[in-house]
Structures are given as structure tokens and as C-alpha cells.
Design a protein around this motif. Structure first.
Motif, mmCIF file in Angstrom:
data_model
loop_
_atom_site.group_PDB
_atom_site.id
_atom_site.type_symbol
_atom_site.label_atom_id
_atom_site.label_comp_id
_atom_site.label_asym_id
_atom_site.label_seq_id
_atom_site.Cartn_x
_atom_site.Cartn_y
_atom_site.Cartn_z
ATOM 1 N N ALA A 155 0.833 -1.201 0.000
ATOM 2 C CA ALA A 155 0.000 0.000 0.000
ATOM 3 C C ALA A 155 0.868 1.252 0.000
ATOM 4 C CB ALA A 155 -0.921 -0.002 1.205
ATOM 5 N N ASP A 156 1.928 1.233 0.837
ATOM 6 C CA ASP A 156 2.797 2.399 0.915
ATOM 7 C C ASP A 156 3.462 2.704 -0.420
ATOM 8 O OD1 ASP A 156 2.176 2.963 3.425
ATOM 9 O OD2 ASP A 156 4.052 2.258 4.328
ATOM 10 N N SER A 157 3.983 1.664 -1.091
ATOM 11 C CA SER A 157 4.700 1.943 -2.335
ATOM 12 C C SER A 157 3.727 2.386 -3.426
ATOM 13 C CB SER A 157 5.502 0.718 -2.781
ATOM 14 O OG SER A 157 4.629 -0.355 -2.991
ATOM 15 N N VAL A 158 2.514 1.844 -3.375
ATOM 16 C CA VAL A 158 1.514 2.287 -4.346
ATOM 17 C C VAL A 158 1.178 3.760 -4.115
ATOM 18 C CG1 VAL A 158 -0.880 2.040 -5.077
ATOM 19 C CG2 VAL A 158 0.540 0.019 -4.766
ATOM 20 N N THR A 159 1.034 4.114 -2.838
ATOM 21 C CA THR A 159 0.745 5.504 -2.514
ATOM 22 C C THR A 159 1.888 6.406 -2.972
ATOM 23 O OG1 THR A 159 -0.275 4.623 -0.535
ATOM 24 C CG2 THR A 159 -0.139 7.002 -0.705
ATOM 25 N N ASP A 160 3.121 5.958 -2.750
ATOM 26 C CA ASP A 160 4.280 6.734 -3.213
ATOM 27 C C ASP A 160 4.218 6.945 -4.719
ATOM 28 O OD1 ASP A 160 5.312 7.048 -0.769
ATOM 29 O OD2 ASP A 160 6.881 5.508 -0.936
ATOM 30 N N PHE A 161 3.855 5.882 -5.424
ATOM 31 C CA PHE A 161 3.804 5.955 -6.873
ATOM 32 C C PHE A 161 2.749 6.977 -7.323
ATOM 33 C CE2 PHE A 161 2.180 4.214 -10.983
ATOM 34 C CZ PHE A 161 3.312 4.505 -11.714
ATOM 35 N N SER A 162 1.595 6.932 -6.697
ATOM 36 C CA SER A 162 0.553 7.858 -7.129
ATOM 37 C C SER A 162 0.927 9.294 -6.749
ATOM 38 C CB SER A 162 -0.807 7.465 -6.545
ATOM 39 O OG SER A 162 -0.977 8.020 -5.274
ATOM 40 N N ARG A 163 1.698 9.434 -5.663
ATOM 41 C CA ARG A 163 2.165 10.771 -5.306
ATOM 42 C C ARG A 163 3.157 11.279 -6.355
ATOM 43 N NH1 ARG A 163 3.870 10.654 0.534
ATOM 44 N NH2 ARG A 163 1.640 10.338 0.821
ATOM 45 N N LEU A 164 4.030 10.376 -6.816
ATOM 46 C CA LEU A 164 4.998 10.748 -7.846
ATOM 47 C C LEU A 164 4.255 11.227 -9.097
ATOM 48 C CD1 LEU A 164 8.047 10.694 -8.678
ATOM 49 C CD2 LEU A 164 7.533 8.525 -9.796
ATOM 50 N N ILE A 165 3.228 10.455 -9.504
ATOM 51 C CA ILE A 165 2.436 10.858 -10.669
ATOM 52 C C ILE A 165 1.870 12.261 -10.454
ATOM 53 C CG2 ILE A 165 0.345 10.398 -11.997
ATOM 54 C CD1 ILE A 165 0.763 7.538 -11.734
ATOM 55 N N SER A 166 1.328 12.511 -9.260
ATOM 56 C CA SER A 166 0.745 13.829 -8.994
ATOM 57 C C SER A 166 1.787 14.931 -9.166
ATOM 58 C CB SER A 166 0.201 13.917 -7.580
ATOM 59 O OG SER A 166 -0.451 12.751 -7.236
ATOM 60 N N TYR A 167 2.992 14.709 -8.619
ATOM 61 C CA TYR A 167 4.011 15.754 -8.703
ATOM 62 C C TYR A 167 4.425 16.019 -10.140
ATOM 63 C CZ TYR A 167 4.543 15.689 -3.637
ATOM 64 O OH TYR A 167 4.313 15.782 -2.298
ATOM 65 N N VAL A 168 4.678 14.920 -10.884
ATOM 66 C CA VAL A 168 5.094 15.088 -12.279
ATOM 67 C C VAL A 168 4.009 15.833 -13.055
ATOM 68 C CG1 VAL A 168 5.574 13.883 -14.430
ATOM 69 C CG2 VAL A 168 6.613 13.097 -12.303
ATOM 70 N N SER A 169 2.752 15.417 -12.846
ATOM 71 C CA SER A 169 1.679 16.057 -13.607
ATOM 72 C C SER A 169 1.530 17.516 -13.191
ATOM 73 C CB SER A 169 0.365 15.304 -13.426
ATOM 74 O OG SER A 169 0.016 15.266 -12.076
ATOM 75 N N MET A 170 1.714 17.801 -11.900
ATOM 76 C CA MET A 170 1.603 19.197 -11.481
ATOM 77 C C MET A 170 2.678 20.045 -12.139
ATOM 78 S SD MET A 170 0.120 19.463 -7.617
ATOM 79 C CE MET A 170 1.423 18.694 -6.785
#
Ligand SMILES: Nc1ncnc2c1ncn2[C@@H]1O[C@H](COP(=O)(O)OP(=O)(O)OP(=O)(O)O)[C@@H](O)[C@H]1O
Ligand SMILES: [Mg+2]
Lengths: 227, 302
Positions: free
Chosen positions: B162-177
Motif C-alpha cells: 500500500a505504501d509503495s503504491v501511494t508513493d507511486f501515485s504521489r509521484l504521478i501527482s508531482y510530475v503532472s503538477m
């Protein structure tokens, strides 16, 4: 009505266009401003319209020091001054009616008032039958009359005209002058910059002569002698 | 007042029509910007939604020392159930675990080998407690608590995944931002150019308006409307496209990846667009307003 107190204007380029101008123009007066090219006449008008700020000195219009005016209040002040230029400055993509109506739209006059006033102004300057014409379809004299109608449509107490006859032949020039005199007789204070000595002599009004940014003469019924 | 507003709106639309090329470029950039924003929003929102679902479904499993009696375990269950982060828990005895195992791997009932084992349960130490969380973000608190209890031998949790998945989705958010920010700046720049062209074309008109005594608001109004119209068009287009795509992509995924059907629970269209539409429109209008206002403040003053 218009008071200048020791007004100087030096452009950022270092050119000193006005050097200590003091004068008083009373309500209802008709005044010519003459002087050779570059003597500061247009600069003087720009100061009155607050398009430029004086480097020093004070300017009063209707007893109000316009140097103290907040930026927000400038439009209101300008609505009290009609302006006419040598090159007419009509909007080319609108007909004469729309050009004059434009001045009323800008100050937010209701459509009903516009419909009444514009034809009156057109009649006053003798362009009643040219309402639908576009500027390029009119003669210089007609265009200047249209621009005069635009300057006067909001009933300003002061009219500034910067070489209004500069682009006109003698007959048309004289027509415009007569029109300005009529307007003056109806109570508007009129200040006219001109190079036309002939007209100045025939009109027999007060004449203020500028030279190198200073007033060199100011006589009633004065004679305009360019040196 | 209303007449003045109509004047500004008419002029504003007229301007958009006049400078097609720059208007189109600006609209295109805003569309791209908000399209990317929309895509990433859909992905990230669905990701978080699925993780949430998965975490509440999986829960954590607690195993016990063999010395623990069933009674002791049930006492512990009562204590765990009282924790605020726990939704509920289920106890599975060693015998039930064996039955479950048999059912899952030998559903046809290959009695021969298995029957002999029934009295000698190979999963004798597999009595366990499955705890379902009410609040998945506090999973680590709960694990720390349970680890501190006597008689607990092992805890299995999906926390790391769960943690690594959350990290991944956070990374996507940052890149997209980052991408969105850059595109937004480009859009503001293009709109500012579009408006600048309008100002140049109408220089004489603006000068005359000022002489006549027009206020800043009056002169600027049409240009602001122009910028905001561009922004609005640029935000409606991507929202419409995304709306058309969303259901298709969801349907496609569900029909072509049947295996994942249990894992992939997509958010409802209305839930996604309830947020995406207002945010996109606001962003488009905001970009349009900023692009024109910044230029006007510099170049059109009474
Ligand atoms: N924007 C400006 N920047 C710098 N110098 C200027 C500017 N406008 C005018 N000047 C200078 O100021 C002086 C006065 O100019 P102004 O336009 O007031 O003259 P004028 O009396 O109206 O002349 P004309 O009869 O030819 O219209 C001139 O020397 C001119 O070169
Ligand atoms: Mg001049």
C-alpha cells in the motif's frame, strides 16, 4: 476656470518643453495659443488632459489642483474637457453616427439619451445627412466637424483644439472657426492652438504667444505675428 | 451599467474572432494543459480510490503462539475490536483454517490423502484473527499495538505494498503538477500575446477612449473578456473529450482485462466530473484572466 502657476515640463529626453508658464483663462473665454513649431503648445494641452505630469508648478481646472487628483478620478476630469486634433482621429471602422455615439457609450450614457443627442450634434455641425457615412467618405472639413461633434456631445465646459484647421483649406478652416465661435457663444470655454495667422487676425480674440516654452505675449484682440 | 457590460462582451468576442491565429494557439495550449490535468486527475483519483478499497478489503492477519488457547485469543479479539482504527475482526480457528484450505485447493474433495490428516491438522498453528480497518492510514499504529501483545507470533499486512503504491501515485501527482504548471505559464504567455495584438490593433481607439474619459475598467473590459473567453473555450474542450473517453476506457479495461476485475473498481463518472468540471473551468477562466490582466496592467492605463 484654467489656471497655470509657474508650470515647467522637461521630457525624460532632457528637452525642456515648457519653462515657467503662468496664465489664467476665465470661464467662457475664447483663447488662441500661437507660437512656432516646438514651442510647447501640444505639451501644454497634454498637461491639461493629465496625459503628462508637469515637472514642477501647479495646474488648476475649475479651482481643482489636478496634480492632486487620484488616478481613479482622471477619467471623470477628462469628461469635462472636449478635445479636437489636427488629424481628426475618427474611428475608421465606424460610421459618423457611431463615432459620435461612441463618446457617449464610453461615459455610460443610456441608449435613449444617445439616440436623442447624436442627431442634435450632427445638426449642430451641419452633418445631419452624413450620419451613415464612414470617415473616409468625408472631406477633411466634414471629418473635422464630426470630430468636433464627438468632442462636444457630452457637453464639456472646456474645449481644447490642437490645430483644428491644420489640414483644411481656407474656406473649410474658416467654417470650423465660425463653428468654434458659435460653441463659445453657447458658454463653452474654447482654447485653440493654430498656425493660421489669417484666422487669428480676423477673429480678434485673446492671443497667447509661446516661444521656447515661455509666454512672450498675451494680448486681447492680439495680432499673430510669427516673428 | 448593463449596456456597458454588453459593450465589453461584444468587443471581447469581436477580438477573439479578429486574431484567430493567436487565439487558436492560446486555446490549444490551455486545452492541452487541462487535458493532461484531467487525465492525471482521473488516474490519481482512481488509484487512491482502489487502494482505499483494497486496504479495507484485505485488512491485517494476526497469528498466535501455539500455547494460546482459543479463549485467550477471543479475549484479545475483544480488546482489539475496541480500538478506534478497527472496523471489525474475524476469528478463524485452526480447524476452520484447514477446512478453508481444503476447500480452496481440493474443491472436488480428494478424500484419500486428506482424510487421513483430518485428525492431525497440519495447520494446527494457524488459528488467526483477520482485522479490518476503519481507517487505513492508521494501520501502523494498530500493528505496533498488536505486536506489543503477549502470545502474538506473526502479523501479515499489505502495508508495504500500500505504501509503495501511494508513493507511486504521489509521484504521478508531482510530475503532472509540474507539466501542468509549465503549460499554464505557456498559456498565460500566449494569451498575453493575443491580448497585446488586440491592444496594438486598437491603439488609436484606446487613445481616443482615454481622451473622452473612459475608465480603466471600461477600456480593459473587452480584453479581459477576450482572455477569459479563450480560457473558457480551452477548458470546455478537454472536459468534453475526457467525458467521452472516460466511460470508454473503463469499459475497455473491464472487458479486456477480466482477471483484474476484482482489483479494478473504477470511480463513478459523476464522482470524477463533479470535481473535474468546476476545477477545469475555474483554471481556464483564471488563466485567461491572468494572461490578459497582467498585459493590460502594464500597457493600458488611463
Ligand atoms: N514625447 C516627447 N518626448 C520628448 N520630447 C518631446 C516629446 N513631445 C514633444 N517633445 C519636445 O518638446 C518640445 C515641444 O513640443 P510640442 O509638441 O509641445 O510643440 P508644439 O508647440 O506643439 O509644436 P507644433 O506646432 O509643431 O505642433 C519640442 O522640442 C519637442 O521635440
Ligand atoms: Mg503640436
Amino acid at each position: 476656470m484654467i489656471v497655470l502657476d509657474n508650470v515647467c515640463k522637461t521630457y525624460s529626453t532632457g528637452v525642456s518643453a515648457l519653462n515657467g508658464i503662468s496664465l489664467r483663462i476665465r470661464k467662457g473665454e475664447f483663447v488662441f495659443i500661437v507660437g512656432s513649431s516646438g514651442s510647447g503648445k501640444t505639451t501644454l494641452f497634454k498637461l491639461l488632459l493629465k496625459e503628462l505630469e508637469p515637472s514642477s508648478g501647479r495646474i488648476y481646472i475649475n479651482n481643482k489642483n489636478i496634480g492632486r487628483l487620484r488616478r481613479r478620478k482622471i477619467p471623470k476630469m477628462r469628461r469635462g474637457i472636449g478635445v479636437v486634433f489636427q488629424d481628426f482621429r475618427l474611428l475608421k471602422d465606424r460610421n459618423i453616427y457611431e463615432n459620435i455615439a461612441f463618446a457617449q457609450r464610453v461615459v455610460g450614457k443610456p441608449a435613449k439619451v444617445i439616440k436623442e443627442t447624436v442627431p442634435q450634434m450632427l445638426a449642430l455641425v451641419g452633418l445631419a445627412d452624413k450620419a451613415e457615412a464612414f470617415p473616409k467618405e468625408l472631406s477633411g472639413g466634414e471629418q473635422q466637424r464630426a470630430s468636433l461633434a464627438r468632442a462636444l456631445v457630452n457637453n464639456p465646459p472646456i474645449l481644447l483644439a490642437d490645430e483644428p484647421t491644420g489640414n483644411l483649406d481656407p474656406d473649410n478652416a474658416w467654417e470650423i472657426m465660425k463653428l468654434l465661435e458659435d460653441i463659445n457663444k453657447r458658454g463653452t470655454t474654447v482654447v485653440v492652438v493654430t498656425h493660421n495667422q489669417d484666422i487669428v487676425e480676423r477673429m480678434q480674440k485673446r492671443v497667447i504667444r509661446l516661444d521656447k516654452g515661455q509666454i512672450v505675449s498675451d494680448e486681447k484682440g492680439g495680432v499673430a505675428n510669427d516673428r | 451599467m448593463i449596456g456597458r457590460m454588453f459593450f465589453a462582451i461584444r468587443q471581447g468576442f469581436r477580438n477573439v474572432g479578429r486574431n484567430h491565429l493567436f487565439s487558436l494557439a492560446s486555446i490549444g495550449t490551455i486545452t492541452a494543459c487541462l487535458f493532461i490535468f484531467g487525465i492525471f486527475y482521473c488516474i490519481v483519483a482512481n488509484f487512491n480510490y482502489m487502494i482505499d478499497k483494497a486496504q479495507t478489503n484485505v485488512g491485517i492477519t494476526v497469528f498466535f503462539d501455539t500455547s494460546m488457547t482459543e479463549e485467550q485469543i477471543l479475549q484479545m479479539k475483544d480488546a482489539i475490536d475496541l480500538r478506534p482504527e478497527v472496523e471489525h475482526s474475524e476469528y478463524t480457528s485452526a480447524d476452520e483454517a484447514w477446512e478453508d484450505f481444503k476447500e480452496q485447493y481440493f474443491p472436488d474433495g480428494d478424500e484419500g490423502i486428506l482424510a487421513g490428516l483430518d485428525n492431525d491438522n497440519p495447520l494446527y498453528d494457524c488459528a488467526n484473527l483477520t482485522v479490518y480497518l476503519a481507517d487505513t492510514s492508521r494501520q501502523s499504529d494498530l500493528i505496533a499495538y498488536i505486536e506489543g501483545l503477549d502470545g502474538v507470533s506473526e502479523i501479515n499486512s499489505s502495508g508495504i505494498i500500500a505504501d509503495s503504491v501511494t508513493d507511486f501515485s504521489r509521484l504521478i501527482s508531482y510530475v503532472s503538477m509540474g507539466i501542468i504548471l509549465i503549460l499554464a505559464l505557456v498559456a498565460i504567455f500566449l494569451i498575453s500575446n493575443t491580448v497585446m495584438i488586440g491592444i496594438t490593433v486598437r491603439k488609436d481607439e484606446i487613445a481616443i477612449m482615454k481622451y473622452i474619459g473612459a475608465t480603466d475598467v471600461f477600456v480593459r473590459g473587452p480584453f479581459i473578456i477576450e482572455g477569459m473567453t479563450i480560457g473558457l473555450i480551452g477548458s470546455v474542450i478537454p472536459v468534453v473529450i475526457l467525458r467521452l473517453l472516460y466511460t470508454r476506457v473503463v469499459d475497455f479495461t473491464l472487458t479486456h482485462f477480466t482477471i483484474l476485475r476484482n482489483v479494478l473498481t473504477f470511480m463513478d463518472v459523476s464522482d470524477i466530473f463533479r470535481i473535474l468540471i468546476p476545477v477545469s473551468l475555474a483554471a481556464g477562466l483564471g488563466i485567461g484572466f491572468l494572461g490578459s490582466y497582467l498585459t493590460l496592467r502594464k500597457h493600458v492605463r488611463v
